[in-house]
Design a protein around this motif. Structure first.
Motif, mmCIF file in Angstrom:
data_model
loop_
_atom_site.group_PDB
_atom_site.id
_atom_site.type_symbol
_atom_site.label_atom_id
_atom_site.label_comp_id
_atom_site.label_asym_id
_atom_site.label_seq_id
_atom_site.Cartn_x
_atom_site.Cartn_y
_atom_site.Cartn_z
ATOM 1 N N ASP A 95 0.844 -1.202 0.000
ATOM 2 C CA ASP A 95 0.000 0.000 0.000
ATOM 3 C C ASP A 95 0.873 1.243 0.000
ATOM 4 O O ASP A 95 1.751 1.396 0.857
ATOM 5 N N SER B 178 -14.308 -8.042 -4.593
ATOM 6 C CA SER B 178 -12.996 -7.409 -4.414
ATOM 7 C C SER B 178 -13.195 -6.190 -3.511
ATOM 8 O O SER B 178 -14.335 -5.759 -3.282
ATOM 9 N N ARG B 330 -8.495 4.517 -3.554
ATOM 10 C CA ARG B 330 -7.731 3.281 -3.742
ATOM 11 C C ARG B 330 -6.504 3.477 -4.635
ATOM 12 O O ARG B 330 -5.771 2.527 -4.900
ATOM 13 N N ARG B 334 -2.281 -1.536 -2.681
ATOM 14 C CA ARG B 334 -1.693 -2.810 -3.097
ATOM 15 C C ARG B 334 -2.646 -3.479 -4.088
ATOM 16 O O ARG B 334 -3.863 -3.449 -3.883
ATOM 17 N N LEU B 335 -2.119 -4.080 -5.150
ATOM 18 C CA LEU B 335 -2.994 -4.764 -6.110
ATOM 19 C C LEU B 335 -3.600 -5.988 -5.437
ATOM 20 O O LEU B 335 -2.884 -6.799 -4.840
ATOM 21 N N GLU B 336 -4.917 -6.096 -5.526
ATOM 22 C CA GLU B 336 -5.594 -7.227 -4.880
ATOM 23 C C GLU B 336 -5.469 -8.439 -5.798
ATOM 24 O O GLU B 336 -6.310 -8.681 -6.658
ATOM 25 N N THR B 337 -4.417 -9.200 -5.603
ATOM 26 C CA THR B 337 -4.098 -10.271 -6.544
ATOM 27 C C THR B 337 -5.026 -11.483 -6.400
ATOM 28 O O THR B 337 -5.016 -12.367 -7.241
ATOM 29 N N GLU B 364 -13.688 -6.389 -12.505
ATOM 30 C CA GLU B 364 -12.339 -6.158 -11.980
ATOM 31 C C GLU B 364 -11.362 -6.286 -13.153
ATOM 32 O O GLU B 364 -11.673 -6.944 -14.148
ATOM 33 N N THR B 366 -8.097 -7.402 -12.788
ATOM 34 C CA THR B 366 -6.894 -8.115 -12.345
ATOM 35 C C THR B 366 -6.465 -9.217 -13.313
ATOM 36 O O THR B 366 -5.314 -9.647 -13.279
ATOM 37 N N PRO B 393 -4.891 -0.698 -9.396
ATOM 38 C CA PRO B 393 -5.560 -1.268 -8.210
ATOM 39 C C PRO B 393 -6.857 -0.540 -7.842
ATOM 40 O O PRO B 393 -7.672 -1.080 -7.091
ATOM 41 N N SER B 394 -7.061 0.667 -8.379
ATOM 42 C CA SER B 394 -8.276 1.421 -8.032
ATOM 43 C C SER B 394 -9.288 1.410 -9.172
ATOM 44 O O SER B 394 -10.317 2.070 -9.106
#
Lengths: 125, 528
Positions: A95, B178, B330, B334-337, B364, B366, B393-394
């Motif tokens: 983050d 997500s 966002r 961090r990328l929500e993997t 999403e 991703t 990521p946002s």
């Protein structure tokens, strides 16, 4: 430096991993043979004359010029993403919400300068 | 001599076969049936995998498959279809069905299971409003929707969208949202009354993606492999049903055959097919023929059977637009993997102003290669790479399908050389609609602008239909009865999207499947 090294440096500000270089050159040879002689010469001139290729490509993209340079930049991004050591360029693992937002603002401001520089380089070419 | 021959193994052919087998009838399926050429051996989250292993074979491929959209910037196809492991889905399609097209870009599949091998698995019931121009009612389909729901395993929820998607008592719990979708949904719930007054409803998607175990199939494991690996056990595709029916000897499956036409001989039909291995012609006799080769190919077979090189048929497809938007809070996250990489939420815009209903899917991002987004950012190369890292990521994308009626349809006919010619009409997207969408997303906490809208090529909605429409009383060639029988061709039935007289702004797959079963039910009730 050859075309692969120059383009990679312009995008990622790093030395090109050998595997990426090898694949980029192979793809360049196999995929772009139907570009006109004029397009190829313009591209070669850009590579040999201009040191800030990133600014040049930015302006060329906005002005729809030097199509081969634009597509080779895109090709390099596809090739670069496939190797594990480049994952840090594409994926945010931690983050960074505060610094991230500041970076986005900074990118917006920097873009104006880069674009003006690119326009100047485009004229020089 | 076969009692029933089904042409094609996609959503409609397999659903018809399922119903025949339920009724104790064993049909024969004739299909080209291409299979995947590679199945990447990845048994962990794709983002973890790519930190350790070279992914050239998976993301680009030896034939440069992953560069498809790089080489055709003005005619990009959905990114999932460019993945090397998914190449089989659209491979050789222009060899098997050569197309000359203008202002249209047809995507076709000759794979086992059809285009659904790369679908988003959205499964939505049509209601009476959707079926207004059809000769059938929602109640005619409800039994078959329920049967399919039981076969497939659909995740979702009976929520604010139930009046649009229909009640389903066998739904598995919805997939996990997500973080982006979760925020959006919370905003919706907070402002629900105000949004509902404006005709805006948000809810869980109905997906053929398991959130719980079913018949030995594992639930979704959130590994982000949806773009890179075919035949994931938790995503339903018709091939799953087909494999089961073959294994249980409830269908006879003959692949490597491309059906060209039929001929009538007294009381039976003779199909002419070509072997894709040696190009030899094969003749197959049957009493009843069920065309399930997709809206374009079923109609092509009908035209070729009559050696009709004059008639122009209509071809419908939902026009699709994509609107990316960001959740500013966002940016830099961090990328929500481990987010599910396809539809997260659905949005219905029941607009009084436009007097129609629009269905949006909120996706999403991703799953696709990050490189796919490089050209979408407007700055210099290194800055665009930073934006990929910080902004993606946002980012969510709203994909909206627009309804299509016969007046907006493309026309198509068959040439003597076997090539089909498609002429599409330029479609204009109403600017007011785009402005409305921007405002709706703003109310939900998303930021975007009308100039960011991406209008898909004509034909890239991949909801084809309308070529052999069903009507209450068919009175001309190339129309079908409400039971799917082709006018003037007793014993020839159509079960795919060709039958749809219009395509509402809602994914049509589930209704194509249920309708195919309804017609199979009619055929199986006939004596002889």
């Amino acid at each position: 430096m050859d075309e692969a090294e120059k383009i990679y440096k312009a995008i990622f500000k790093n030395e090109i991993p050998p595997l990426v270089k090898q694949r980029f050159l192979k793809a360049s040879e196999e995929l772009f043979s139907d570009y006109s002689k004029k397009n190829i010469e313009e591209y070669k001139r850009a590579l040999s004359k201009i040191s800030d290729l990133e600014a040049l490509e930015f302006a060329a993209r906005r002005k729809s010029r030097i199509p081969l340079l634009i597509i080779k930049f895109r090709l390099m991004v596809y090739m670069a993403e496939t190797v594990p050591e480049n994952s840090r360029f594409f994926i945010n693992r931690k983050d960074k919400k505060f610094t991230g937002k500041l970076s986005v603002l900074w990118i917006g401001m920097k873009a104006v300068w880069k674009y003006i520089k690119g326009l100047f380089l485009l004229r020089m070419l | 001599m076969y009692e029933i021959v089904i042409v094609g193994s996609g959503v409609s052919g397999t659903s018809a076969a399922l119903h025949f087998s339920d009724k104790g009838i064993k049909p024969c399926i004739i299909d080209v049936g291409l299979n995947p050429y590679m199945e990447p051996r990845i048994n962990e989250n794709f983002y973890m995998y790519r930190e350790k292993k070279d992914c050239f074979d998976i993301m680009v491929g030896e034939q440069w498959e992953g560069l498809y959209n790089l080489m055709r910037l003005d005619n990009a196809i959905p990114a999932k279809l460019t993945s090397p492991a998914m190449r089989f889905v659209i491979d050789r399609s222009h060899e098997f069905n050569p197309v000359k097209q203008n202002n249209f870009s047809l995507i076709q599949s000759f794979s086992r299971g059809g285009l659904a091998n790369a679908w988003g698995a959205g499964l939505y019931r049509y209601n009476d409003r959707d079926l207004e121009s059809f000769p059938i009612k929602a109640s005619d389909l409800s039994f078959f929707y329920d049967r399919l729901s039981n076969e497939i395993g659909i995740s979702g929820e009976n929520d604010d969208l139930t009046s649009y998607f229909g009640k389903d008592n066998s739904l598995q719990r919805p997939l996990q949202h997500s973080e982006n979708a979760s925020r959006l949904y919370k905003n919706y719930m907070r402002k629900k009354e105000r949004l509902n007054r404006k005709g805006i409803f948000v809810g869980h998607p109905r997906l053929g993606v398991l959130s719980e175990k079913k018949n030995g199939r594992k639930p979704c494991d959130y590994r982000n492999l949806e773009f890179w690996k075919p035949n994931l056990p938790y995503i339903y595709t018709p091939s799953l049903t087909l494999e089961r029916l073959i294994k249980e000897k409830k269908v006879l499956y003959k692949n490597n055959l491309l059906v060209k036409s039929w001929q009538r001989k007294n009381s039976y039909l003779v199909l002419k097919a070509e072997s894709i291995e040696n190009r030899n012609t094969v003749y197959i006799k049957c009493k009843k023929l069920v065309l399930a080769a997709g809206a374009v190919n079923s109609a092509k077979i009908a035209l070729a059977s009559r050696q009709d090189y004059q008639t122009k048929l209509s071809l419908l497809d939902n026009h699709a637009v994509q609107l990316p938007f960001v959740l500013p809070g966002r940016i830099g996250a961090r990328l929500e993997t481990d987010a599910f990489g396809l539809t997260q939420l659905n949005l219905i815009y029941d607009s009084r102003y436009f007097n129609t209903l629009f269905q949006g899917s909120i996706l999403e991002v991703t799953s696709p290669a990050r490189a796919e987004f490089f050209k979408e950012f407007p700055f210099s190369a290194s800055e665009n790479i930073s934006l990929i890292r910080l902004v993606l990521p946002s980012l969510l994308v709203m994909q909206l399908f627009l309804p299509v009626s016969r007046k907006d349809s493309a026309s198509f006919h068959l040439n003597r050389n076997g090539e089909i010619v498609i002429r599409g009409k330029k479609k204009k997207i109403n600017d007011e609609l785009i402005k409305d969408l921007v405002k709706i997303l703003r109310m939900l906490g998303g930021y975007t602008a009308p100039f960011l809208v991406v209008k898909a090529e004509n034909g890239h909605g991949i909801h084809y239909g309308g070529t052999l429409p069903m009507t209450d009383s068919p009175s001309r060639e190339y129309t079908c009865s409400r039971c799917g029988e082709l006018y003037g061709e007793p014993g020839v039935y159509v079960v795919d999207g060709s039958l749809f007289p219009v395509i509402p702004a809602k994914n049509s797959s589930f209704t194509i499947m249920a309708n195919a079963m309804r017609i199979a039910d009619h055929i199986s009730s006939l004596k002889g």
